[in-house]
Each structure stands twice: as C-alpha cells, then as structure tokens.
Design a protein around this motif. Structure first.
Motif, short mmCIF file in Angstrom:
data_model
loop_
_atom_site.label_atom_id
_atom_site.label_comp_id
_atom_site.label_asym_id
_atom_site.label_seq_id
_atom_site.Cartn_x
_atom_site.Cartn_y
_atom_site.Cartn_z
N GLU A 163 48.52 68.16 20.60
CA GLU A 163 47.18 68.63 20.27
C GLU A 163 47.24 69.94 19.50
OE1 GLU A 163 43.18 68.43 19.91
OE2 GLU A 163 44.44 66.90 20.87
N ASP B 248 51.29 65.92 25.41
CA ASP B 248 49.94 65.78 24.87
C ASP B 248 49.40 67.14 24.41
OD1 ASP B 248 49.60 63.04 25.18
OD2 ASP B 248 49.02 63.25 27.29
N ARG B 249 49.61 68.15 25.21
CA ARG B 249 49.09 69.48 24.84
C ARG B 249 49.83 70.03 23.62
NH1 ARG B 249 50.13 73.19 28.71
NH2 ARG B 249 51.37 71.83 30.05
N LEU C 87 55.37 75.25 24.26
CA LEU C 87 55.04 74.41 25.41
C LEU C 87 56.20 73.46 25.74
CD1 LEU C 87 51.35 73.51 24.49
CD2 LEU C 87 52.07 74.83 26.49
N THR D 26 45.69 65.05 34.41
CA THR D 26 45.97 66.27 33.66
C THR D 26 46.79 65.94 32.42
OG1 THR D 26 46.00 67.52 35.73
CG2 THR D 26 47.02 68.56 33.78
N PRO D 27 46.42 66.44 31.25
CA PRO D 27 47.20 66.16 30.05
C PRO D 27 48.65 66.60 30.23
CG PRO D 27 45.12 67.19 29.48
CD PRO D 27 45.25 67.28 30.96
N THR E 53 52.52 67.81 29.10
CA THR E 53 52.99 68.86 28.19
C THR E 53 53.06 68.34 26.76
OG1 THR E 53 54.27 69.90 29.96
CG2 THR E 53 54.90 70.42 27.69
#
Length: 371
Positions: free
Chosen positions: A12, A8-9, A29, A3-4, A6
């Motif tokens: 992004e 990474d998200r 986030l 799962t990506p 936090t």
C-alpha cells in the motif's frame, strides 16, 4: 476484521505511488518483519504469473528490467520466474529456451532494507506491465520428444559464427552467402513438406526479438528486411524494445539467426569505419553511427529482397503464396492497427556511404539459384 499483513501495508505504501519516501516506508516495514519474507516471495510469483497472463514472456520481462533497473533486479526476477515455473501451465519450446537462458542465482543479500527496496522496485515494474499481444505458443503433446534442430540449421549456425569471427570481408561475404543458401533451402523444404500435410496441420506462429538502443530504429528496419525476405512480417514495439515477428516456425528460426549475425557484422564493420574516419582526422559522432546503420539496413534490405526472388520457381509460387496469406492473416489479427515511422537522425553522408559499402561486403544473396 482481519489485520492487514506487513506485506499488504508495504505494498500500500510502495507499489501504488512512485515517490521515494513511500518506497522507503514499504522497505522499512518489510525489513523489520522477517516473518513476511515467505509471503513477499509468494506475492512476487503471483506478479510473474499475472505478467504471463497479460502476454509477456520471460525474455521480454528480463529485457525490460535490465533496461529500466539494475542487474540485481534482473537476478531477483530470474529467481521468481524459476520459482513460479513448476506451477505454470505447459509451454512450448521457445518458452523453455527462455527459462534455460535466465541469469544465474539471485545475489547474496546485503542488509534487509536494501533487499526489500530492490524487491519493491521490481514489483512496482511488474505491477505496471500492460497487456501485450499473446503469442499463443503451443506445447508439445505429453510424452512427445522435442524436435531436434535440423543438421542444416546446425551448419548455418556454424557458418554465421565464422562470418562474425573473421577479419576478412570477402570471407565473411562467402560464408554468409552460403548460410543464406542453406537457410533458403531449409525454408523451401519445410514449406513443401507442410503443403503435403493435412489442412490445418501447420499454422503461422510468432516470436519476439529484442531491438534495443542505441540506434534501435535502424535495427528495427534491418530486422524487418530480414523478416520479409524470409516470408515473415515484423512489427516493432518501440517503447518496450522488441519486434514481434510472425511466420512459420522454420522461417522464424532463420530470421532470428540471420538478424543476429548481420547485427554482429554491422557492429564490427561500423567500429572499423569509425577508426578509419578518426585516423583521417575526421571526428565522427552519433549521427555517423545512426547513418551507417540506416544505410546498412537499407542496402541489406535491397539485397535480401533480390536474393529471395532468385529462389522462386513456378512450382513453389502457389505454396509460398498460400503461406504468405496465412502469415498476413495472423499478423492482421494480432495487430489490427499499426503505424509507420521514418528514420530519424540520418544526416551524415560519410556514415551512409560507409554503411552501404559494409552491407555490400556482407551480402547474403546466394551465388546460384536453388532448384
């Protein structure tokens, strides 16, 4: 499938788009997940290391962040650079001096969202740094003591500091002229010592010197004049606010010292000239200051060139000529393509006259040849 994270998200959402809405999404986030702080800091150190691989140095990035962001971001950057330094490879003395000159500790956090926003703004800038010409500074051998500054350069610093502080033009002129005498002697002595060393023992280096707004064109011309008079060459990078100066180490030290001092003296003289103009009922604007500094740079260039010629003797010509060839070769390898530019906004006759006269008062040609 993993799962990506936090981070990474958040990246992004925030780092690959320049919209404010996406920045807010990424900051939200991160603010909602305190467990992401360690990874966020580690990724920041990776961005710093990537900047070094692309040819940037600490002072370069600090200068750019200060120009494009805020003091908060500068302090966040300084903390990242310090944290990354122990894992960095060995660097030279100029790099260490830049680390020592970093701003103080990062400011205390306010709320998590504001902090995350500032971090992402900084990372967005770091991510977009282009490649620069590497300066290739060589670290001293392990266990070697750092070379102490010569007594002559210490005297030069003291003389220039007095020239900057005095309110009397004739005294500033005499102090700066004496400093130029010592700097010329320092450069010549270093050249003669290097000429007796084994072939390849010394080679030209390079450093970057900030050339920042306002009136950066005139400042770049002044730096170029100082560099050429001291056996160096300068290439101005306007978008990122610096010039790269190529030359032998002793001469690079001289260029940094003299350029900084002349800039301070020019600013002092310009302030006095503007006050006199206003007292005479004549309102002066940006064009007056631009013309003043352009004239100052032009006149200083003429005087520095003349002063440099007075130092030449027949026995020195071959030594200095070989060093000029080495500097030019290094410059051509670093910058195979350069362009020239013309000064803009030089249209105020009074500003030009005042700037020329100020340069005359701050003359740096020695009062007698050095032999």
């Amino acid at each position: 499938m993993s799962t990506p994270s936090t981070v990474d998200r958040a990246f992004e959402a925030a780092l690959y788009d320049t919209g404010h809405a996406t920045l807010d999404t990424g900051a939200s986030l991160l603010a909602a997940d305190p467990a992401s702080d360690t990874e966020l800091a580690r990724r920041g150190e990776e961005f710093v290391a990537a900047a070094w691989r692309r040819g940037w140095q600490p002072a370069d990035v600090v200068r750019l962040v200060r120009r494009d962001l805020d003091d908060l971001h500068v302090r966040l950057l300084a903390a990242l650079v310090r944290a990354q330094a122990p894992r960095d490879r060995a660097r030279g003395p100029r790099w260490r001096a830049q680390l020592d000159g970093l701003p103080g500790e990062a400011p205390a956090r306010t709320d998590r969202f504001s902090h995350a926003t500032a971090v992402l703004e900084l990372y967005r800038l770091l991510l977009r740094l282009p490649a620069l010409e590497p300066l290739e500074e060589t670290a001293a051998p392990s266990g070697a003591a750092a070379r102490p500054e010569s007594r002559m350069l210490t005297r030069v610093r003291a003389l220039l500091a007095k020239a900057e502080a005095t309110g009397f033009p004739q005294e500033a002129e005499a102090l700066t002229a004496k400093a130029q005498e010592l700097m010329a002697r320092h450069s010549i002595d270093e050249a003669l010592v290097a000429s007796r060393a084994p072939a390849g023992a010394a080679a030209p280096g390079a450093c970057r010197i900030g050339v920042e707004p306002p009136y950066e064109q005139a400042k770049a011309v002044l730096l170029d004049a100082v560099a050429r008079a001291n056996h160096c060459r300068a290439v101005w990078n306007e978008p990122f606010g610096f010039s790269t100066v190529v030359g032998f180490e002793a001469d690079l030290e001289v260029v940094e010292l003299l350029y900084t001092s002349l800039l301070v003296q020019a600013q002092t003289a310009m302030t006095k000239a503007e006050a006199a103009q206003r007292a005479g009922g004549r309102k002066r604007t940006k064009t007056f200051r631009q013309s003043f500094l352009a004239a100052y740079a032009h006149r200083v260039s003429t005087r520095l060139t003349a002063a440099a010629r007075t130092q030449l003797t027949d026995d020195l010509l071959p030594v200095l000529a070989s060093r000029d060839v080495a500097v030019t070769d290094r410059l051509d390898r670093m910058f195979p393509e350069t362009t020239t530019t013309r000064l803009r906004g030089v249209s105020d006759d009074a500003g030009w006259t005042e700037g020329s006269e100020a340069a005359d008062r701050a003359r740096v040609d020695p009062r007698r040849p050095l032999t």
